[in-house]
Design an enzyme around this catalytic site. Structure first.
Site, PDB file in Angstrom:
ATOM      1  N   ARG A  31       6.003  -5.139   6.902  1.00 34.27           N
ATOM      2  CA  ARG A  31       4.925  -4.956   5.935  1.00 34.27           C
ATOM      3  C   ARG A  31       5.408  -4.309   4.637  1.00 34.27           C
ATOM      4  NH1 ARG A  31       0.303  -5.802   8.882  1.00 34.27           N
ATOM      5  NH2 ARG A  31      -0.925  -5.164   7.093  1.00 34.27           N
ATOM      6  N   ASN A  39      -3.370   0.891   1.850  1.00 38.24           N
ATOM      7  CA  ASN A  39      -2.841  -0.466   1.871  1.00 38.24           C
ATOM      8  C   ASN A  39      -3.865  -1.341   1.185  1.00 38.24           C
ATOM      9  OD1 ASN A  39      -1.963  -3.053   2.471  1.00 38.24           O
ATOM     10  ND2 ASN A  39      -2.653  -2.965   4.608  1.00 38.24           N
ATOM     11  N   MET A  44       0.904  -6.223   0.679  1.00 39.71           N
ATOM     12  CA  MET A  44       0.913  -5.847   2.098  1.00 39.71           C
ATOM     13  C   MET A  44       1.702  -4.561   2.284  1.00 39.71           C
ATOM     14  SD  MET A  44       1.686  -8.287   5.305  1.00 39.71           S
ATOM     15  CE  MET A  44       3.438  -8.181   5.528  1.00 39.71           C
ATOM     16  N   CYS A  45       1.104  -3.588   2.913  1.00 35.73           N
ATOM     17  CA  CYS A  45       1.783  -2.334   3.207  1.00 35.73           C
ATOM     18  C   CYS A  45       1.405  -1.941   4.627  1.00 35.73           C
ATOM     19  CB  CYS A  45       1.340  -1.212   2.278  1.00 35.73           C
ATOM     20  SG  CYS A  45       1.613  -1.558   0.530  1.00 35.73           S
ATOM     21  N   GLY A  46       2.140  -0.978   5.176  1.00 34.52           N
ATOM     22  CA  GLY A  46       1.835  -0.494   6.516  1.00 34.52           C
ATOM     23  C   GLY A  46       1.520   0.985   6.462  1.00 34.52           C
TER      24      GLY A  46
END
Lengths: 505, 348
Positions: free
Chosen positions: B30, B198, B1-3
């Site tokens: 995130r 992402n 999970m990334c933003g």
């Protein structure tokens, strides 16, 4: 000097308490292993090939079959097979013939490759809820697309694509000729392949007219004997395949004995009745790569560039350079047949000792074509020892576009891989032309076995892809990052370009 | 999970980095503080005609000498400087970020090469043969700021509020495979292309091999770089229009294509057949930028979020609407792009 008989390969017994003397075993065994005397079935075990037809047809499960009931003194080098081959040749002075694939006890590389699955960091995809695409186009692809914006600002495609075969699954059925196998077997395979939206090969035996309804799903073959080839044949096929070699017997030709050339086979092959059909080792008009290239172009010209043309070669040591040469002709696909490939008949020494495994051949050819920047412009079809959906998935991950299955397709018709195809007495009605045997296959029923098999594998491949987070077969092709090698040495891993188990991304 | 969050001002009005710092920080849920980064187009107007080569040095002795030897062989350095940094309590200068404003000499290799080819050659050479040096950006008029830290730490480390530009891209990372490595933080840049991503590309092996067959070398140990290279191949080398190039990366399903009107069906069939190995699989939401604009795309079944919003001349693309509203409390339009449907914002 007579050396007597070798021990029988099988021992067949009947439990007389269970036997009801229905004589189905006698009827079914084309090798004559059973006869009735009085109220007893007598057995000649020496005639048995292990084909299991009797076991499968016995309504009482009364028949028992044991392999190697009498064995030799064990010896690590002088195996039973090595000794018996010598007895046979001491007697005959001839080449030893065999059927089906390689019997050497070398573990398939496929069994030492493991597939990947997603956990946490990316979700696996459920094929029951989301589409997983297995559609595969076999044929030439352009290097790039030329696009033009027209006056309305719309996109016009300038590039014109060459014809491709549209396969709904990457599993196709290999070339097995009418002659080598029965027409009923071919009809079952052809209808099964058509039902599944895939293709089958005619082999070098022509195209019998009863197969015309399936011609849009058939690849017609041109081999060194040119049997059954005329313009009508070429035009009926969905694609044309030039067969240079075969994995079971690279470098040699073929021989269909005259007794199999009955009226229908003779008409379909366009050869005299009961004459031996001999395919020479090389094509007598192909003595170099440029000759091959000319034949490819000639076939394309003859069919107005409407049919893809494939070239099939056996996986031999120099397969990479040969495939790269083929890729430079107008050929649309290269078919590579590994050393485990099956056959109706081949000299044992060739079947077991010539050629290389398909796994290494796929990886090496894919790598070379990729290095030359032309991998996606030609398709690779792999064959030779594909046993299940895992083998198919691994072959594609190593770099194949699709696979041909031969033996597996016959097994779906009942074949027990007894390896006696060359005798022409196949009790399953597959590798025979005797009507009393071929009538054992009803194509209107047996085609379903073929389509069931392909369907089952296709579902399994979709599950494997979904688990790996891949929803289209293009993203599996050549994706060796999703394979790991288990108990493979460093050299093989480097040829396969696969990491060892335990290695991360 | 990334933003991720990105913005373009289509009239090229400059924006400084303070707002995007706030927006990215609001998505700290995130990330995990092990990688953040920002990219800005229009950062170096005084050197706009020079390639802004960004390098992480492990020390200023051997690697720097080796890189500068290469630069000298391949062209002319107009200006060079250490990128100003300001250590934070939890973010120390593990690498020394340096930038060169460089003009390549197209004759340097003795072959028919473009300026871009020289830059690609330089990047490949440095990143594969010079230990302790990593070129992480090569674009004209583009600045990249990245490190292992939380978004606000990285922003303050580089003081991004001091930079202005008309496109900003940013990324808040939760690394799994290259934790803590500055080179592994996003954005990734190649020439005019910059990417924030992402997700995880399950087709990486296939994409990487395809790119290698076309002369690219993947050196960043991460799946994101293939996005930049694929975009470069399809749009720069093969001249595909942006919409179509993105459709090649996340194409429609065959059953949709089969239902299209004939002309479209032929086009999309050809696109999939020709660019099958370029298709990206696995969950992803990506923003790709070049000096002409930004584009957001998601995978074909949208396994990662992407929200778009418009306000005046500005187009926003983000993992979360909340982040967009930090920068623009009252956007005129907010929408969720469909899976695989590119959203493109061009300068006008």
């Amino acid at each position: 000097m007579p050396i007597g008989s070798v021990p029988p390969k099988y021992k067949v017994t009947i439990d007389n308490d269970l036997c009801m003397l229905c004589e189905r075993c006698i009827e079914n065994c084309s090798y004559g292993a059973f006869r009735r005397e009085g109220n007893k079935i007598l057995i000649n075990s020496r005639a048995c090939t292990g084909c299991h037809r009797c076991v499968a047809m016995c309504p009482r499960d009364a028949i028992d079959l044991e392999e190697k009931p009498v064995d030799y003194r064990s010896h690590p080098i002088w195996s039973r097979e090595a000794r018996e081959a010598i007895y046979k040749q001491a007697e005959s002075g001839k080449i030893i013939l065999t059927g089906m694939g390689n019997t050497l006890e070398v573990p398939p590389i496929f069994d030492r490759l493991l597939l990947d699955a997603c956990q946490v960091t990316n979700p696996s995809i459920d094929p029951l809820r989301e589409p997983i695409e297995l559609r595969t186009y076999i044929g030439k692809k352009p290097r790039k697309l030329e696009i033009k914006k027209n006056a309305q600002g719309d996109i016009d495609l300038v590039t014109k694509l060459a014809p491709n075969l549209k396969c709904e699954t990457p599993i196709m059925i290999a070339h097995m000729s009418y002659g080598a196998i029965s027409l009923n077997a071919q009809l079952s395979l052809a209808r099964g392949a058509s039902e599944m939206g895939t293709f089958m090969g005619t082999g070098e035996g022509g195209l019998h007219k009863s197969l015309y309804p399936y011609q849009n799903n058939m690849i017609v073959q041109i081999a060194s004997g040119r049997f059954g080839v005329n313009i009508d044949y070429l035009e009926r096929g969905a694609a044309i395949e030039i067969k240079i070699g075969q994995g079971a017997k690279p470098g040699i030709g073929g021989h269909l004995p005259g007794e199999k050339v009955d009226e229908e086979v003779s008409k379909t092959r366009m050869i005299p009745l009961y004459s031996d059909a001999i395919s020479p080792a090389p094509h007598h008009d192909i003595y170099s790569i440029e000759d091959l290239s000319q034949l490819v172009r000639s076939l394309k010209e003859a069919t107005e560039w409407k049919k893809p043309v494939f070239v099939k070669i056996a996986a031999v040591h120099n397969v990479v350079a040969i495939a790269a040469g083929i890729a430079r002709s107008s050929a649309d696909a290269v078919v590579i047949d590994g050393f485990r490939g099956g056959t109706g008949s081949a000299p044992r020494v060739f079947r077991d000792h010539v050629g290389i495994p398909i796994e290494a051949a796929i990886a090496a050819v894919d790598e070379k074509l990729n290095k030359q920047g032309i991998r996606n412009e030609i398709s690779i079809i792999a064959s030779g020892g594909i046993r299940d959906s895992a083998d198919v998935t691994k072959a594609i991950a190593l770099g194949a576009d699709s696979v041909y299955i031969g033996t597996a397709a016959l097994v779906s018709l009942g074949c027990r891989v007894c390896g006696s195809c060359y005798r022409g007495l196949c009790p399953w009605g597959i590798a025979t032309q005797r009507e009393e045997l071929t009538s054992r296959i009803d194509p209107d029923i047996m085609y379903k076995n073929v389509s069931n098999l392909i369907n089952g594998w296709t579902l399994e491949i979709a599950e494997l892809m979904g688990a790996a987070g891949i929803n289209s077969i293009e993203s599996l092709r050549g994706n060796r990052d999703r394979l790991r090698g288990y108990m493979l040495d460093e050299n093989i891993l480097s040829v396969l370009d696969v990491k060892t188990v335990g290695a991360g991304a | 999970m990334c933003g991720i969050i990105s913005v373009i001002d289509r009239k090229k009005n400059p924006m400084d980095g303070s707002a995007i710092r706030e927006a990215l920080s609001i998505m700290n849920e995130r990330g995990n503080g092990e990688g953040s980064g920002y990219a800005v187009y229009g950062a170096f107007p005084e050197f706009a005609d020079y390639y802004a080569i960004h390098v992480f040095y492990d020390n200023l002795i051997e690697p720097k000498t080796a890189v500068e030897e290469e630069l000298e062989k391949l062209g002319m350095v107009k200006h060079e400087e250490e990128i100003p940094t300001f250590e934070q309590p939890n973010l120390k200068k593990r690498h020394i970020p340096w930038r060169y404003f460089f003009k390549p000499n197209v004759m340097a290799l003795g072959t028919t090469a473009s300026e871009e080819d020289i830059l690609v050659y330089l990047m490949k050479k440095v990143n594969t043969t010079i230990p302790g040096a990593l070129i992480y950006s090569t674009g004209k008029n583009i600045a990249i700021f990245k490190a292992a830290g939380w978004p606000e730490e990285v922003a303050d480390f580089y003081r991004i509020q001091d930079y202005e530009g008309y496109i900003w891209l940013s990324h808040n990372r939760y690394p799994t495979n290259t934790a803590g490595w500055w080179g592994g933080a996003h954005p990734f840049n190649l020439l005019d292309w910059t990417v924030v991503h992402n997700g995880e590309i399950t087709s990486y092996g296939t994409n990487k091999r395809y790119l290698e067959g076309h002369g690219y070398v993947c050196t960043m140990h991460t799946d994101t770089e293939v996005v930049a290279y694929l975009t470069d191949l399809l749009q720069r080398q093969h001249n595909l229009p942006a919409e179509l190039a993105f459709k090649a990366l996340a194409p429609p399903f065959w059953d949709e294509i089969d239902r299209m009107p004939e002309k479209e069906r032929i086009l999309y069939s050809a696109l999939r057949m020709t660019y099958g190995p370029a298709m990206m699989n696995g969950p992803f939401a990506i923003v790709v930028a070049n000096s002409e604009g930004i584009a957001g795309i998601t995978d074909r079944i949208k396994l990662r979020p992407l929200v778009a919003a418009e306000a005046g001349d500005r187009l926003y693309l983000s993992s979360e609407e909340a982040a967009i509203r930090v920068m623009e409390p009252a956007p005129e339009r907010v929408w969720m792009p469909r899976a695989g449907e590119p959203v493109i914002g061009r300068i006008i």
